[in-house]
Design a protein around this motif. Structure first.
Motif, PDB file in Angstrom:
ATOM      1  N   ASP A  92       0.834  -1.203   0.000  1.00 44.91           N
ATOM      2  CA  ASP A  92       0.000   0.000   0.000  1.00 44.91           C
ATOM      3  C   ASP A  92       0.869   1.253   0.000  1.00 44.91           C
ATOM      4  O   ASP A  92       0.630   2.200  -0.752  1.00 44.91           O
ATOM      5  CB  ASP A  92      -0.904   0.043   1.233  1.00 44.91           C
ATOM      6  CG  ASP A  92      -1.948  -1.051   1.248  1.00 44.91           C
ATOM      7  OD1 ASP A  92      -2.370  -1.474   0.153  1.00 44.91           O
ATOM      8  OD2 ASP A  92      -2.343  -1.477   2.350  1.00 44.91           O
ATOM      9  N   VAL A  93       1.875   1.235   0.866  1.00 41.95           N
ATOM     10  CA  VAL A  93       2.768   2.382   0.996  1.00 41.95           C
ATOM     11  C   VAL A  93       3.541   2.619  -0.294  1.00 41.95           C
ATOM     12  O   VAL A  93       3.658   3.749  -0.785  1.00 41.95           O
ATOM     13  CB  VAL A  93       3.741   2.185   2.180  1.00 41.95           C
ATOM     14  CG1 VAL A  93       4.747   3.331   2.255  1.00 41.95           C
ATOM     15  CG2 VAL A  93       2.970   2.055   3.485  1.00 41.95           C
ATOM     16  N   ASN A 136       4.846   5.851  -4.860  1.00 37.37           N
ATOM     17  CA  ASN A 136       5.135   5.889  -6.302  1.00 37.37           C
ATOM     18  C   ASN A 136       4.180   6.831  -7.031  1.00 37.37           C
ATOM     19  O   ASN A 136       4.561   7.493  -8.005  1.00 37.37           O
ATOM     20  CB  ASN A 136       5.060   4.495  -6.895  1.00 37.37           C
ATOM     21  CG  ASN A 136       6.272   3.648  -6.532  1.00 37.37           C
ATOM     22  OD1 ASN A 136       7.307   4.178  -6.143  1.00 37.37           O
ATOM     23  ND2 ASN A 136       6.143   2.342  -6.657  1.00 37.37           N
ATOM     24  N   THR A 137       2.940   6.903  -6.552  1.00 34.04           N
ATOM     25  CA  THR A 137       1.968   7.831  -7.138  1.00 34.04           C
ATOM     26  C   THR A 137       2.382   9.272  -6.884  1.00 34.04           C
ATOM     27  O   THR A 137       2.372  10.118  -7.787  1.00 34.04           O
ATOM     28  CB  THR A 137       0.565   7.580  -6.552  1.00 34.04           C
ATOM     29  OG1 THR A 137       0.157   6.233  -6.841  1.00 34.04           O
ATOM     30  CG2 THR A 137      -0.452   8.546  -7.136  1.00 34.04           C
ATOM     31  N   ILE A 138       2.769   9.553  -5.649  1.00 39.28           N
ATOM     32  CA  ILE A 138       3.201  10.908  -5.275  1.00 39.28           C
ATOM     33  C   ILE A 138       4.497  11.278  -5.983  1.00 39.28           C
ATOM     34  O   ILE A 138       4.676  12.401  -6.464  1.00 39.28           O
ATOM     35  CB  ILE A 138       3.370  10.997  -3.740  1.00 39.28           C
ATOM     36  CG1 ILE A 138       2.012  10.827  -3.051  1.00 39.28           C
ATOM     37  CG2 ILE A 138       4.019  12.316  -3.337  1.00 39.28           C
ATOM     38  CD1 ILE A 138       2.109  10.651  -1.542  1.00 39.28           C
ATOM     39  N   LYS A 139       5.410  10.310  -6.053  1.00 37.95           N
ATOM     40  CA  LYS A 139       6.750  10.557  -6.601  1.00 37.95           C
ATOM     41  C   LYS A 139       6.719  10.943  -8.069  1.00 37.95           C
ATOM     42  O   LYS A 139       7.651  11.595  -8.570  1.00 37.95           O
ATOM     43  CB  LYS A 139       7.613   9.306  -6.386  1.00 37.95           C
ATOM     44  CG  LYS A 139       9.095   9.519  -6.659  1.00 37.95           C
ATOM     45  CD  LYS A 139       9.908   8.291  -6.283  1.00 37.95           C
ATOM     46  CE  LYS A 139       9.627   7.136  -7.210  1.00 37.95           C
ATOM     47  NZ  LYS A 139      10.579   6.016  -7.015  1.00 37.95           N
ATOM     48  N   LYS A 140       5.669  10.576  -8.773  1.00 41.50           N
ATOM     49  CA  LYS A 140       5.555  10.964 -10.180  1.00 41.50           C
ATOM     50  C   LYS A 140       5.478  12.484 -10.332  1.00 41.50           C
ATOM     51  O   LYS A 140       5.839  13.034 -11.369  1.00 41.50           O
ATOM     52  CB  LYS A 140       4.317  10.319 -10.815  1.00 41.50           C
ATOM     53  CG  LYS A 140       4.417   8.813 -10.981  1.00 41.50           C
ATOM     54  CD  LYS A 140       3.113   8.242 -11.528  1.00 41.50           C
ATOM     55  CE  LYS A 140       3.189   6.725 -11.644  1.00 41.50           C
ATOM     56  NZ  LYS A 140       1.892   6.146 -12.119  1.00 41.50           N
ATOM     57  N   ASN A 141       4.985  13.143  -9.277  1.00 42.41           N
ATOM     58  CA  ASN A 141       4.782  14.594  -9.328  1.00 42.41           C
ATOM     59  C   ASN A 141       5.750  15.374  -8.446  1.00 42.41           C
ATOM     60  O   ASN A 141       6.089  16.516  -8.756  1.00 42.41           O
ATOM     61  CB  ASN A 141       3.352  14.926  -8.908  1.00 42.41           C
ATOM     62  CG  ASN A 141       2.326  14.214  -9.773  1.00 42.41           C
ATOM     63  OD1 ASN A 141       2.406  14.238 -10.994  1.00 42.41           O
ATOM     64  ND2 ASN A 141       1.383  13.549  -9.134  1.00 42.41           N
ATOM     65  N   THR A 142       6.194  14.774  -7.338  1.00 41.55           N
ATOM     66  CA  THR A 142       7.126  15.458  -6.447  1.00 41.55           C
ATOM     67  C   THR A 142       7.858  14.444  -5.578  1.00 41.55           C
ATOM     68  O   THR A 142       7.299  13.408  -5.215  1.00 41.55           O
ATOM     69  CB  THR A 142       6.402  16.463  -5.532  1.00 41.55           C
ATOM     70  OG1 THR A 142       7.358  17.103  -4.679  1.00 41.55           O
ATOM     71  CG2 THR A 142       5.358  15.782  -4.663  1.00 41.55           C
ATOM     72  N   LYS A 143       9.107  14.762  -5.269  1.00 40.08           N
ATOM     73  CA  LYS A 143       9.869  13.954  -4.317  1.00 40.08           C
ATOM     74  C   LYS A 143       9.989  14.667  -2.979  1.00 40.08           C
ATOM     75  O   LYS A 143      10.686  14.210  -2.077  1.00 40.08           O
ATOM     76  CB  LYS A 143      11.261  13.646  -4.872  1.00 40.08           C
ATOM     77  CG  LYS A 143      11.248  12.644  -6.019  1.00 40.08           C
ATOM     78  CD  LYS A 143      12.648  12.226  -6.411  1.00 40.08           C
ATOM     79  CE  LYS A 143      12.621  11.168  -7.504  1.00 40.08           C
ATOM     80  NZ  LYS A 143      13.993  10.737  -7.883  1.00 40.08           N
ATOM     81  N   ASP A 144       9.278  15.794  -2.872  1.00 43.04           N
ATOM     82  CA  ASP A 144       9.277  16.555  -1.625  1.00 43.04           C
ATOM     83  C   ASP A 144       8.216  15.959  -0.711  1.00 43.04           C
ATOM     84  O   ASP A 144       7.114  16.508  -0.535  1.00 43.04           O
ATOM     85  CB  ASP A 144       8.993  18.025  -1.918  1.00 43.04           C
ATOM     86  CG  ASP A 144       9.380  18.937  -0.768  1.00 43.04           C
ATOM     87  OD1 ASP A 144       9.871  18.419   0.257  1.00 43.04           O
ATOM     88  OD2 ASP A 144       9.198  20.159  -0.897  1.00 43.04           O
TER      89      ASP A 144
END
Length: 278
Positions: free
Chosen positions: A87-88, A93-101
């Motif tokens: 789940d994590v 990975n979903t968030i990381k597509k747009n930001t690594k912050d």
């Protein structure tokens, strides 16, 4: 939870008209304002006020809102309670597509304030997050009594801590019992700062405040008989005593000085320094 969940949440909800007032007050007292919006409408309502977005554990599988929030060019704080590593991973990975912050927070979502909840905090998950998501800031979202878990998390690398806060633990409501009050919050902060200082840089060395204790506590080579200039120093001539002055010969260095000759005569009981030997 003496009432329905709907009723408890309704009574605890605040007027949306307070958002700007809260933002201005936070700005006035120099703290950051942010919140956990639980709908697209709420994201749009708060996005011009918040400095970061907190996503609650319950929305970790709602990939649409994770994607939406992570496109807003603000840091994302993701709680990971009641979830599997898969789940994590999918959420990150979903968030990381747009930001690594992003900050990833270990969390246990049991709010019962029971003492055995410590069995399930599993702080070592932070080590897993550190390895699997090296770009992320580590954090802890915690609902246990006290701040033992906070200190443990910091020692494992956490840099963001979430704890519930109340003006009094005696107030009515599901969260007040385990929340931090003004006194316990201050104690948590002070102990956390002490721990941060204590962690150091990981380089083993004689520290600045140990300079004197090296002299007082260590043993240095002393003579147990008179020795004359040009005589050889033998192991049987040495007794190791405190203190060890600067330039002393330590017990673990004895093989390096055996059979060296004296540059000047020394008396029984005198300390032997490196500069006394050829």
């Amino acid at each position: 939870w003496k009432k329905s969940i709907f009723q408890v949440y309704k009574e605890a909800s605040i007027n949306l008209g307070w958002t700007k007032k809260l933002y201005n007050l936070c700005k006035k007292i120099n703290i950051d304002f942010f919140t956990s919006p639980y709908s697209f409408e709420m994201v749009d309502h708060v996005k011009k006020y918040v400095c970061a977005f907190k996503i609650g554990s319950g929305d970790i599988t709602w990939l649409e809102i994770l994607n939406y929030i992570s496109k807003l060019n603000k840091p994302v704080i993701l709680a990971t309670g009641a979830s599997s590593f898969e789940d994590v991973k999918l959420a990150i990975n979903t968030i990381k597509k747009n930001t690594k912050d992003v900050c990833i927070m270990q969390c246990n979502t049991n709010y019962t304030a029971k003492s055995d909840n410590f069995n399930y905090i599993n702080l070592k998950v932070l080590n897993t997050y550190k390895k699997k998501f090296p770009f992320a800031v580590l954090g802890l979202s915690d609902h246990t009594h006290g701040h033992a878990t906070v200190l443990g998390a910091i020692s494992l690398g956490a840099r963001v801590i979430e704890k519930h806060f109340t003006l009094s633990n005696k107030l009515n409501g599901p969260d007040h019992e385990f929340s931090m009050n003004p006194k316990s919050w201050k104690d948590m902060i002070l102990r956390s700062r002490e721990l941060e200082l204590s962690l150091g840089d990981g380089i083993k060395k004689v520290e600045k405040n140990e300079k004197e204790t090296v002299i007082v506590q260590r043993r240095g080579a002393h003579l147990n008989k008179n020795k004359f200039k040009n005589q050889k120093l033998e192991k049987k001539d040495i007794i190791f005593l405190r203190p060890a002055l600067k330039g002393s010969i330590y017990p673990n260095q004895i093989q390096k000085v055996k059979n060296k000759k004296f540059l000047k005569s020394k008396k029984n009981g005198d300390i032997i320094l490196w500069k006394d030997l050829k």
